[in-house]
Motif scaffolding. Structure first.
Motif, mmCIF file in Angstrom:
data_model
loop_
_atom_site.group_PDB
_atom_site.id
_atom_site.type_symbol
_atom_site.label_atom_id
_atom_site.label_comp_id
_atom_site.label_asym_id
_atom_site.label_seq_id
_atom_site.Cartn_x
_atom_site.Cartn_y
_atom_site.Cartn_z
ATOM 1 N N SER A 63 111.103 20.742 21.031
ATOM 2 C CA SER A 63 111.363 20.726 22.485
ATOM 3 C C SER A 63 112.429 19.704 22.867
ATOM 4 O O SER A 63 112.134 18.679 23.466
ATOM 5 N N PRO A 64 113.700 19.963 22.464
ATOM 6 C CA PRO A 64 114.773 19.007 22.767
ATOM 7 C C PRO A 64 115.138 19.033 24.255
ATOM 8 O O PRO A 64 114.992 20.061 24.915
ATOM 9 N N GLY A 65 115.648 17.881 24.744
ATOM 10 C CA GLY A 65 116.102 17.823 26.141
ATOM 11 C C GLY A 65 117.443 18.539 26.296
ATOM 12 O O GLY A 65 118.065 18.924 25.302
ATOM 13 N N PRO A 66 117.893 18.728 27.536
ATOM 14 C CA PRO A 66 119.114 19.515 27.771
ATOM 15 C C PRO A 66 120.336 19.034 26.974
ATOM 16 O O PRO A 66 120.976 19.847 26.314
ATOM 17 N N PRO A 67 120.697 17.718 26.995
ATOM 18 C CA PRO A 67 121.902 17.331 26.251
ATOM 19 C C PRO A 67 121.726 17.550 24.747
ATOM 20 O O PRO A 67 122.658 17.956 24.057
ATOM 21 N N THR A 68 120.493 17.299 24.252
ATOM 22 C CA THR A 68 120.264 17.429 22.806
ATOM 23 C C THR A 68 120.420 18.892 22.398
ATOM 24 O O THR A 68 121.054 19.202 21.395
ATOM 25 N N ARG A 69 119.855 19.818 23.208
ATOM 26 C CA ARG A 69 119.929 21.222 22.787
ATOM 27 C C ARG A 69 121.379 21.705 22.772
ATOM 28 O O ARG A 69 121.773 22.493 21.919
ATOM 29 N N VAL A 117 120.442 28.538 24.439
ATOM 30 C CA VAL A 117 121.707 27.805 24.365
ATOM 31 C C VAL A 117 122.352 28.016 22.999
ATOM 32 O O VAL A 117 123.567 28.243 22.881
ATOM 33 N N CYS A 118 121.508 27.986 21.977
ATOM 34 C CA CYS A 118 121.995 28.108 20.613
ATOM 35 C C CYS A 118 122.713 29.441 20.410
ATOM 36 O O CYS A 118 123.804 29.501 19.830
ATOM 37 N N LEU A 119 122.096 30.496 20.902
ATOM 38 C CA LEU A 119 122.716 31.821 20.763
ATOM 39 C C LEU A 119 124.100 31.828 21.432
ATOM 40 O O LEU A 119 125.073 32.329 20.865
ATOM 41 N N PRO A 992 116.446 18.068 33.824
ATOM 42 C CA PRO A 992 117.271 19.278 33.727
ATOM 43 C C PRO A 992 118.618 19.095 34.436
ATOM 44 O O PRO A 992 118.694 18.415 35.458
ATOM 45 N N PRO A 993 119.664 19.701 33.888
ATOM 46 C CA PRO A 993 120.999 19.509 34.469
ATOM 47 C C PRO A 993 121.108 20.038 35.889
ATOM 48 O O PRO A 993 121.985 19.616 36.643
ATOM 49 N N ALA A 994 120.211 20.949 36.286
ATOM 50 C CA ALA A 994 120.328 21.504 37.634
ATOM 51 C C ALA A 994 120.088 20.425 38.688
ATOM 52 O O ALA A 994 120.550 20.542 39.817
ATOM 53 N N TYR A 995 119.329 19.378 38.335
ATOM 54 C CA TYR A 995 119.080 18.319 39.325
ATOM 55 C C TYR A 995 120.215 17.301 39.257
ATOM 56 O O TYR A 995 120.044 16.167 38.820
ATOM 57 N N ALA A 996 121.382 17.722 39.715
ATOM 58 C CA ALA A 996 122.557 16.848 39.561
ATOM 59 C C ALA A 996 122.377 15.545 40.317
ATOM 60 O O ALA A 996 122.848 14.501 39.883
ATOM 61 N N GLU A 997 121.656 15.597 41.481
ATOM 62 C CA GLU A 997 121.570 14.360 42.278
ATOM 63 C C GLU A 997 120.828 13.258 41.521
ATOM 64 O O GLU A 997 121.152 12.077 41.649
ATOM 65 N N VAL A 998 119.851 13.657 40.675
ATOM 66 C CA VAL A 998 119.142 12.645 39.879
ATOM 67 C C VAL A 998 120.109 12.035 38.870
ATOM 68 O O VAL A 998 120.174 10.821 38.691
ATOM 69 N N HIS A 999 120.894 12.900 38.253
ATOM 70 C CA HIS A 999 121.852 12.397 37.259
ATOM 71 C C HIS A 999 122.877 11.465 37.898
ATOM 72 O O HIS A 999 123.292 10.488 37.300
#
Length: 2047
Positions: A63-69, A117-119, A992-999
């Motif tokens: 279960s990798p996080g978004p950047p890792t995957r 993502v891998c595909l 998750p990358p969709a929550y840009a405001e958190v990032h």
């Protein structure tokens, strides 16, 4: 972390880590792997591939996080593409399996997403290699999408985009399925999914033909739907899709057989129609629209309209500038049609209309303003004019048509208004952007731009009239030459059409707008215009009551004109102040009683007029207060005050008046309120204290019972929030490229934003930054904004008890209102209160007692939990300000505690976000709040909140607050750094990358942490390197984030890291990231990129530049077009290109700074590259220029050919890297050229020397030198100087000036005697000529004059006929100057003609000065030539012809010039008078300035007076102050001269002055100006001004008459000396000090002459009889006393001591005792220092000459002390045996002093003798100082002794003990080993032996002659080795010969007997001569010569000796014989040899 750096995952290390460290470790390994795989060999990869694949695929299950995957997927793809591909299918199957899995638990979700993502990445990288497996994969993925949640849908869309990208056309079978899936996602409720779907569809349309053919309509409709309820990112992504698809549809040429039958050709009309439908009807599609229309419910939602607007821009940008040029008229008519009456729905309400107009303006600005070059823009402007004319015709027809259909035509008129507004706005913006390059457009009568704009000023609609006025203002700002012209035209029409309401308002708007433009125009308007406008305004106000039909318009117009007039500033306004104050007084009733009676009279119309008038008056006074603060004296304020109480009274009565007269007064009463509030806010509160209560009452009512139900938060609150906190609220409040249209989405639906018609008074105000047209809000809203501001001012000034009541009242009103109204009231109240806290904090006020605090707290806390996020943000800020104002730590702790408690208990998002921000804000104003417990508590709570996965909002706010605390807690935070960093990293890896405001908030935290760590990050300890790695990891995660603002954060974090630890940031990857984002569509990202570049290039410009180019060459992926350019023109070129396209001011500034840094560090190394860049930018303008029209007919034919060839531009280079750069970019390029020249100047002389440059180039062909590019430099300067743009012309002339100054003296090696610039005469002439054309603006002409004078003065052109061309230009300007004030053009402010005139006079002055200086040099050279020989006569004649020719050129106009120069100096003298003498200045002004523009004229005088002063002084001295009678002078001048009254006002002076008086006046003028300036030169006074001033004084005192004036006026002399002393103390520059000393010398000389003259006349008068009783002349009279301050001698001594002690501190007796100055350590002075000391000594030796004998006795000790001191301190041996300059000067001074007549005058003789004896002792003592002998120069001291012996009376030197010591010194020196010293010693003795007084010379002869003879006898044995020894022997023989001559008869024989053998021993026989050394030969010749002379002289002795010694005889005879043959050959040599020895004697001959 180092363990992670391996090809395979280090599993042991991995397994030992904790859960979170594992994630970090994996990410670090994957990052390393990503860099490693591409550079690893294939074999290594194949060897480890199996294990690697296993390791990577096993990560999918972890279960990798978004950047890792994303990294796992990338690495797998790279691994397969470089290694073997056979196991790839297993991997694909495995991924598909994971996706199919039925496990829906949240913990399994990351694995599924990783597989998706891998595909995507596998297919993207491997593409068609994977064969047909893709159909199953795509099917599987699409199936999974049906029940995926938003994250899943998001990743699937992006993955499909990658799959499509990799497969290209192969994916056609799946296109339809993917299209269906993406369609549903495009209207998804999650915005991130919409963006992803848009990207997927954008990829799909590359291959899927149906999207832009058969399904085009549905794609378009779909996009419209997607815009509904969208956010900024979605609008960007979808508009990009929509624009691209439509552009594709339009340009596609697809006609394959299969699709032909169902494919319709799409035309531009169709595309426009589709977009237009969306703009006008929104997303309801084409079918349902009609039904809705009937019901009347359809209104387009704003976000759809804004989205479509962006799509228009994308559509045009995709098709490009060329397409737009070709199709502009069709495009324009469609765009304007959007707001025309053919679509009444779009513009039915004013709000809608304003919204639509903004969108249309945006489309036009972004396309026409952003894409087109200047040429195309001019064409576009013509098209827009055509459109305006067409509409004008429609309106005219409608207005004049009186048939029955007037009703329909009236609607036409209103309909055309919005189209006209858009067209006029765009026309204005276009011309504004074009600047002076738009001149041809306005001169083109066929386009009729001005006529078009002026014709619509009379349009019935007020918004059109205003926009037309605004358009005129833009024209005026762009083209300053039109301001006066337009003003006159409008004023004239205004007076002519006073009876038409439209023309009164229209033209008054126009005049007001033009007045607003004046301050943006550097050249201003004539002063008299103010009077005209004031008169018109008064006339309008007075005549308003005459005709009720237009009284309203006239009143409004009158006050508008007065208000606009105020913007011209104090200089203009002060003349109209009394009349304005009178009008102000009259408009309000005088007493409350009058107001009551007013209320009873009148009807609603009269009240409307009254309110309008009073609002206007308030506005005018506000304008006065804000623009003329300088005039607000106490007296004026007193006169402003009386009407205020009655204005406030009226305010309180407004509501009752409105009730009485109905709602028609509503608007005007609101406007009145607004204007009154605005005025009170700018007045000092003290002035209306009495009205506080009444005003506060009204304010509270306005805030709590607002008229409007509009949510005003978006414009009230942002200014009250901190700009960093606004980042939380999404992109709408941030700067974006689409801010102009996005703004309307901020405001509620009932308002679209501001517009000019809401407040005509905004038309003359300065525009807010970045906005083009002012956009005042509707009065209902602006009154609230003014009320909150004024509330802030008043609340902070009322009593504390009163504050409590006000707050209570406000709280109650919030409680009593309900629902949406409550929020509006709360909003108004909080913003008002917040603004009052701001004021209290600024004036350090106190809030008041406990109760007030309580109420305040209740108020703020309520808002902190409001539903409106903006209000929460403002409340948090307000809370912090409250704590700041109360500033009581207990209170603050209480506030924090409340928030703590709330956060612990509350679960709702609203209160958690509000209170968490409050904690951060408290830190902002109170620093570290002190206690660590408090900090720990804060951090703990925020940690918890930031991990709340259920609400991204809470996370974002908590993290933002945390970032504030990190930033502000300072060192206290160090304990928390590590845990915070871990938290940030963990969240970055999991959110998750969709929550840009958190990032984004995480990015701010990381940035704050890096700042907190600071330079510690450079450390090498384990903890530091771990922290550093974590920071870098965090940056890497953010760099890969899809959201641009997060990437911007990443870049600024890396920038911080690079600042603190540059070695650890990988520069090449950072630069590549920057280059890729250089052209991002997000403004904030571009800003971050450029800000980062700016920092990088300050340190490592070369590396950054290389990396950028290398990156583009390596990268195989497609780069965006901007970066493709990096390949050819480097990063620098790309930045220049960006600068040209960019509109954001801040960004442009940063780009310029970046380029400047790159230039300073690299221009010299990459010279050709930089020059080519600049040339490309500048050459792009040459195609567009009509330069060739320069008139060359006036010259000889040859010149014509020259100039014409200069002008042809190589326009065949069609492919410029820069297409049509704007003028501002070209100006920047020209500035860069100047910077490059100055960089080369610092780099070395080879850049300015052709020979050196060519040698360097041969040595290394890569070297480059500026001088080899001179042709290019000239060409660039020429192109710029002859452009249409005035700014560019100024830059071009400046460049030309620098080139002339720097290269003037560079010789041309191929033609000796010529300089390299000579071949460019034609170019320089052609570049200058246009600047003297009659219509050229004065600032350009002024600059050109400067270049002319520099060119003539540089001496490049020696032939007078060639010089005449440029000289002719100056002559033409002089004619203009002579025409005087009357002939000035009434186009610009009078001060501009002052500027031009002074520039002309200064240029002439410079030329004259150079001519005189050259002539002086030549006459010196001439005298020198005559001395040397007459052979050089011919050369000399050529030389003189050129300069005397230059002087002749000037001579012709000197008569005129001198008068003008004197007049200018007189003006300058008047202008420098202190302000208390202002009343004495002439009322009508000076010769060249008018009294009204005195302030503007000052700087021009300051700029040019110095050279004019110097020239005048030279002229006066050249005439020797002989005054030519003006009437006779005129005869021989070729042109009329200005009348002589120019300098004097004839009424006040006697009409005829004697020449003596005129001379005295002129003398005092020059002296006065100089002294005034030198007394206190401002610290920024230019060096050349001071030097010019001193040179002028030198010139002045060079002739006898002024010297007699200053010599006779001792006080004047002393004052001048004191001024010069001060100057020397304050200015370090040696040039200034030397020039000052020269003036001192001349003053002293004048005094000497004066004293001499008095002594002579006294002797003549009294006869010689009573010699004893003669009065003593000179200072010190008969007492010898000198009075400081009155004494010239004293002042001179002070000044000389100052110079000497500054250079030689050891001379100061006070210092010598202190240990700081070790006496005896010799300092070698610099060359300048030596020159200064020498000059001071010359002056010192002259001092006794102006003293009386007694006076001379009192100064002598000082002078001797200084002279001998200098001698002692600087007498150091130099290598070549030369004397140091200072020693030579001190000996010269000593000689001058000792031979002074005072030493012999009977009154002072004895005293002098004593003092001189002492001085001699001092000199002798210099020798005996211990330990100094090694470096002391004996020669200098011996010379000094000799000077004493030779120059003083024998009484001094014959004292026995002294004489003994002197002789002793000579003895010692004679034995010196150094031949040079011996030689010098002989020379000195030679002169002493010849002393006429026997008592002086005999002791020396007795003591020293024997040893000299002895030494010579020794030399018989030791022959001289070298020239030096030879000279010693020769000198010795000379001494003995001289002795022989001087001896008495009886002693001669023995002397000759000694001398002859010595001489004969030097002779050689013939054989020896051949082999002898050079020195032996010379000695032989010397001896022979001497023998030939001595023989005949003392023949008897000679014969005796020769007879007695046969050997001698034999030697002599053989020598004579041997010489006989060669004597003829050698005569020349004989002549030369003695010459050689004597040349040394010349240099040091002080005797």
């Amino acid at each position: 972390m180092e363990l992670a750096h391996s090809l395979l995952l280090n599993e042991e290390a991995y397994n030992q880590l904790g859960e979170f460290q594992k994630a970090e470790f994996i990410f670090e390994w994957l990052q390393f792997l990503e860099k490693l795989l591409p550079v690893t060999s294939r074999a290594d990869i194949r060897e480890n591939q199996k294990i690697l694949v296993e390791q990577l695929t096993s990560l999918l299950n972890n279960s990798p996080g978004p950047p890792t995957r994303r990294l796992v997927a990338k690495n797998l793809a790279v691994l397969y593409s470089t290694g073997d591909t056979f196991s790839v299918y297993q991997t694909i199957d495995k991924c598909n399996e994971l996706i199919r899995s039925k496990d829906d638990s949240p913990s399994y979700l990351p694995t599924k997403l990783a597989a998706v993502v891998c595909l995507g990445y596998l297919y993207k990288k491997l593409g068609r290699i994977l064969g047909n497996s893709f159909t199953d994969t795509v099917g599987n993925v699409l199936k999974a999408m049906k029940n995926a949640e938003s994250q899943g849908r998001y990743e699937i869309m992006l993955s499909l985009q990658n799959i499509l990208n990799g497969l290209g056309a192969a994916a056609i079978p799946c296109h339809r399925d993917i299209y269906k899936a993406a369609r549903s996602c495009l209207t998804d409720r999650s915005m991130a999914v919409r963006c992803a779907a848009a990207k997927c569809l954008l990829e799909l349309q590359n291959e899927a033909v149906f999207m832009w053919s058969t399904d085009l309509d549905s794609v378009v409709t779909l996009c419209f739907k997607s815009f509904e309820g969208s956010n900024y990112d979605v609008r960007l992504a979808v508009s990009k899709l929509l624009g691209t698809v439509l552009a594709r549809a339009l340009t596609s040429k697809q006609t394959t057989a299969s699709t032909r039958h169902n494919f319709r050709r799409i035309s531009l009309e169709d595309v426009m129609e589709l977009l237009g439908t969306g703009f006008l009807r929104g997303s309801c599609g084409f079918l349902r629209a009609s039904g809705d229309m009937l019901k009347g419910t359809s209104s387009v939602s704003r976000d759809v309209r804004v989205g479509v607007t962006q799509a228009y821009v994308v559509f045009v940008s995709t098709l490009g500038a060329r397409w737009l040029e070709r199709n502009f008229s069709a495009f324009l008519s469609h765009i304007l049609d959007l707001v025309s009456q053919s679509h009444p729905k779009a513009v039915q309400s004013q709000t809608d209309a304003i919204g639509c107009r903004r969108c249309v303006s945006f489309i036009l600005r972004a396309t026409v303003g952003g894409l087109l070059g200047e040429k195309a823009q001019i064409a576009a402007a013509k098209e827009i004019c055509q459109a305006i004319w067409k509409l004008k015709k429609v309106v005219d027809a409608a207005m004049s048509d009186s048939n029955l259909e007037t009703r329909t035509s009236a609607t036409d008129v209103t309909a055309s208004q919005h189209v006209l507004v858009c067209a006029l706005q765009e026309l204005g913006s276009l011309i504004h952007g074009l600047g002076t390059t738009a001149a041809p457009l306005l001169q083109d009568s066929s386009a009729g731009v001005l006529e078009a704009v002026i014709s619509v000023i009379l349009h019935p609609s007020i918004s059109v009239r205003l926009t037309a006025a605004w358009c005129l203002r833009c024209i005026a700002v762009a083209l300053p030459s039109y301001v006066s012209l337009l003003l006159d035209r409008c004023l004239e029409r205004l007076s002519a059409l006073k009876s038409s309401p439209e023309s009164v308002t229209g033209y008054s708007f126009a005049v007001a707008a033009l007045l607003g433009a004046v301050k943006h125009s550097p050249l201003g308007i004539p002063h008299g215009k103010g009077k005209v406008i004031m008169a018109v305004a008064e006339d309008l106000l007075c005549s308003a009551a005459q005709n009720s039909r237009i009284s309203l318009q006239r009143t409004q117009a009158g006050w508008l004109l007065i208000a606009a007039l105020m913007t011209l500033g104090p200089a203009v306004v002060q003349h109209h102040l009394p009349r304005m104050l009178l009008l102000w007084k009259c408009i309000f009733p005088l007493s409350p009683k009058d107001l009551e009676t007013e209320k009873t009279r009148g009807d609603s119309f009269t009240w409307q007029v009254t309110l309008e008038g009073r609002a206007g008056a308030l506005c005018a006074i506000k304008s006065f207060v804000s623009h003329c603060a300088g005039l607000l004296t106490d007296e004026v304020v007193q006169r402003l005050l009386p009407p205020l109480p009655s204005a406030v009274d009226l305010l309180t009565q407004l509501s009752s008046i409105c009730k009485s007269y109905g709602n028609s007064l509503k608007t005007s009463s609101t406007v009145y309120r607004h204007k009154l509030y605005e005025l009170l806010a700018v007045l000092p509160p003290k002035t209306y204290e009495g009205s506080f209560c009444a005003v506060l009452k009204e304010l509270v009512a306005d805030l709590t019972v607002p008229d409007s139900q509009i949510d005003t938060s978006t414009f009230l609150l942002p200014p009250l929030c901190h700009e960093n906190d606004l980042l939380l609220l999404g992109p709408l409040l941030q700067d974006t490229d689409h801010r102009f249209i996005e703004e309307q989405l901020l405001l509620g639906n009932s308002i679209a934003g501001g517009s000019l018609e809401y407040d005509p008074y905004a038309i003359y105000e300065k525009v807010a930054k970045g906005d083009s047209v002012p956009k005042p809000l509707p009065p209902v809203l602006s009154v609230i904004s003014a009320a909150t501001h004024l509330f802030g001012v008043i609340f902070s000034h009322v009593a504390e008890s009163h504050r409590l009541q006000v707050l209570e009242q406000l709280l109650n009103s919030i409680k009593q209102t309900k629902g949406s109204r409550q929020q509006i009231v709360q909003l108004n109240v909080v913003s008002a209160f917040s603004s009052s806290l701001k004021h209290l904090a600024n004036c350090r006020g106190n809030l008041g007692p406990e109760e007030v605090r309580k109420s305040a707290l209740t108020l703020v806390m309520g808002a902190l939990e409001s539903n409106n996020p903006l209000l929460r943000c403002a409340a948090a800020e307000c809370l912090a300000r409250l704590a700041q104002v109360v500033s009581d730590s207990a209170f603050t702790a209480g506030l924090a505690q409340v928030s703590f408690d709330k956060l612990k208990s509350a679960r709702d998002v609203v209160s958690r976000t509000g209170h968490s921000l409050a904690l951060g804000c408290l830190y902002r104003y109170l620093g570290g709040i002190g206690s660590t417990q408090h900090l720990n508590a804060c951090v703990g709570i925020l940690y918890t909140l930031s991990q709340d996965n259920t609400s991204p909002d809470v996370q974002a706010w908590a993290l933002h607050s945390l970032s504030l605390i990190v930033d502000l807690a300072g060192p206290l935070y160090h304990v928390h750094v590590e845990p915070t960093l871990s938290l940030v990293l963990m969240l970055l890896l999991t959110v998750p990358p969709a929550y840009a405001e958190v990032h984004q908030s995480l990015g701010r935290c990381l940035n704050a942490l890096i700042t907190t760590l600071g330079p510690e990050l450079q450390g090498s300890s384990a903890t530091v390197s771990a922290l550093r790695t974590s920071c870098l990891l965090g940056c890497a995660v953010m760099q890969d984030h899809p959201d641009c603002l997060v990437q911007a954060q990443a870049i600024s974090c890396l920038q911080q890291l690079h600042m603190f630890a540059p070695r650890h940031v990988n520069l090449s990857s950072l630069v590549s990231c920057l280059c890729v984002n250089l052209c991002s569509s997000y403004l904030l990202l571009r800003r971050a990129v450029v800000a980062c570049l700016r920092q990088l290039v300050q340190r490592e410009a070369a590396e950054v530049s290389e990396y950028a180019v290398a990156l583009v060459k390596e990268s195989r992926e497609d780069f965006t077009p901007a970066d493709v350019n990096i390949r050819e023109i480097g990063l620098e070129g790309a930045l220049l290109g960006l600068l040209d396209k960019e509109l954001d001011q801040r960004l442009c500034q940063d780009i310029k700074e970046t380029l400047t840094h790159m230039l300073t560090s690299m221009a010299v190394e990459k010279l050709s590259f930089w020059l080519k860049l600049c040339k490309d930018v500048l050459a792009a303008s040459a195609d567009f220029n009509t330069v060739a029209s320069i008139d060359t007919t006036q010259e000889e034919e040859t010149a014509k050919g020259d100039d014409a060839s200069v002008l042809t531009s190589d326009s065949d280079e069609r492919f410029h890297p820069f297409s049509n750069p704007r003028w501002s970019t070209r100006v920047f390029a020209a500035e860069c050229v100047c910077k490059i020249i100055s960089q080369c100047e610092n780099a070395g002389s080879a850049h300015f020397d052709v020979t050196l440059a060519q040698e360097g180039k041969q040595r290394d062909s890569r070297d480059d030198f500026l001088v080899l590019h001179l042709a290019d430099l000239i060409r660039m300067a020429f192109m710029a100087a002859t452009d249409h743009s005035d700014q560019l012309r100024l830059s071009g002339l400046q460049t030309l000036l620098i080139i002339v100054r720097k290269f003037a003296s560079v010789p041309e090696p191929e033609f000796p005697g010529h300089v390299i610039l000579e071949q460019y005469q034609a170019n320089v002439g052609a570049a200058l000529r246009p600047a003297f054309a009659p219509e050229t603006p004065p600032d350009v002409t002024a600059k050109a004059c400067q270049v002319c004078s520099a060119w003539i003065a540089s001496g490049v052109v020696s032939d007078i006929n060639d010089l005449r061309r440029v000289h002719q230009l100056l002559v033409s300007s002089l004619v203009k100057v002579q025409a005087g004030k009357e002939a000035q053009s009434q186009q610009y402010n009078e001060s501009t003609s002052t500027m031009e005139i002074l520039a002309v006079l200064k240029a002439w002055a410079e030329v004259y000065i150079v001519a005189v200086e050259k002539q002086k040099k030549q006459s010196d050279a001439h005298n020198h030539c005559l001395k040397i020989a007459n052979s050089a006569e011919e050369n000399y004649r050529d030389l003189t012809s050129s300069t005397s020719g230059l002087l002749d050129l000037v001579q012709a106009d000197l008569g005129t010039l001198s008068k003008l120069w004197l007049a200018a100096l007189q003006d300058f003298a008047l202008l420098t008078l202190p302000s208390e003498y202002a009343s004495q200045l002439p009322a009508e002004g000076g010769t060249f300035y008018t009294a009204e523009t005195i302030e503007n004229a000052r700087p021009h005088y300051y700029n040019s007076w110095a050279l004019i002063l110097y020239a005048t002084a030279l002229w006066l001295t050249s005439t020797g102050f002989i005054v030519v009678d003006p009437d006779e002078g005129v005869i021989n001048l070729s042109r009329p001269v200005t009348p002589t009254t120019m300098c004097q006002d004839s009424s006040t002076r006697p009409l005829v002055k004697s020449p003596e008086d005129v001379n005295t006046d002129r003398f005092h003028l020059i002296l006065g100006v100089s002294v005034e300036f030198l007394c206190s030169p401002r610290s920024d006074a230019a060096m050349e001004n001071i030097i010019a001033c001193l040179r002028a004084l030198q010139a002045l005192f060079d002739v006898p008459w002024p010297r007699s004036k200053i010599g006779g006026d001792q006080e004047l002399g002393v004052e001048l000396l004191n001024v010069l002393h001060r100057l020397i103390l304050t200015r370090e520059s040696p040039d200034i000090q030397l020039a000052a000393l020269e003036v001192v010398r001349l003053i002293l000389f004048a005094a000497q002459e004066h004293v001499k003259e008095k002594r002579r006349s006294a002797e003549v008068d009294d006869g010689a009889a009573e010699k004893e009783t003669l009065p003593e002349f000179g200072e010190g009279k008969d007492t010898g006393g000198l009075v400081p301050g009155k004494s010239l001698v004293f002042a001179t001594l002070e000044l000389c001591v100052c110079i000497l002690v500054r250079q030689l501190p050891q001379l100061n007796p006070k210092l010598t005792c202190s240990p700081a100055v070790q006496s005896g350590k010799h300092l070698l002075l610099s060359e300048d220092g030596s020159r200064l000391v020498a000059a001071a000594l010359v002056i010192l030796s002259d001092v006794p000459a102006i003293c009386s004998p007694e006076g001379s006795v009192s100064v002598l000790p000082t002078i001797l002390y200084l002279i001998i001191g200098v001698l002692r301190e600087t007498a150091v041996k130099l290598q070549d045996g030369q004397l140091p300059l200072t020693v030579a000067a001190s000996l010269q001074a000593l000689k001058g002093l000792l031979s002074s007549p005072m030493a012999r005058a009977e009154k002072s003789r004895t005293a002098w003798t004593d003092l001189l004896c002492s001085a001699l002792v001092t000199v002798l003592d210099c020798w005996d100082q211990d330990g100094l002998l090694q470096e002391l120069d004996e020669v200098s001291l011996l010379t000094a002794i000799t000077v004493f012996v030779m120059s003083t009376s024998p009484e001094v030197t014959t004292i026995e003990c002294l004489q003994k010591r002197c002789i002793e010194k000579f003895k010692i020196t004679l034995d010196s080993k150094d031949p040079l010293v011996q030689h010098k010693c002989y020379q000195l003795l030679h002169s002493i032996f010849q002393h006429p007084n026997k008592t002086v010379s005999y002791p020396y002869i007795r003591s020293l002659a024997p040893s000299i003879v002895g030494k010579l006898q020794e030399t018989e044995k030791a022959k001289p080795e070298n020239a030096a020894e030879l000279q010693v022997i020769q000198e010795g023989i000379k001494v003995v010969t001289a002795l022989t001559a001087a001896a008495e008869e009886e002693h001669r024989a023995p002397l000759v007997a000694c001398l002859l053998p010595i001489l004969i021993s030097f002779l050689l026989d013939e054989n020896a001569l051949v082999s002898a050394t050079n020195s032996a030969k010379n000695l032989h010749e010397f001896a022979l010569q001497n023998l030939m002379q001595i023989g005949p002289q003392y023949s008897s002795v000679f014969k005796k000796l020769i007879a007695s010694s046969p050997t001698m005889k034999a030697r002599l005879e053989s020598a004579v014989k041997g010489n006989q043959e060669s004597i003829k050959v050698k005569t020349a040599k004989h002549a030369k040899n003695p010459g050689k020895t004597s040349s040394i004697q010349l240099k040091t001959n002080f005797l």
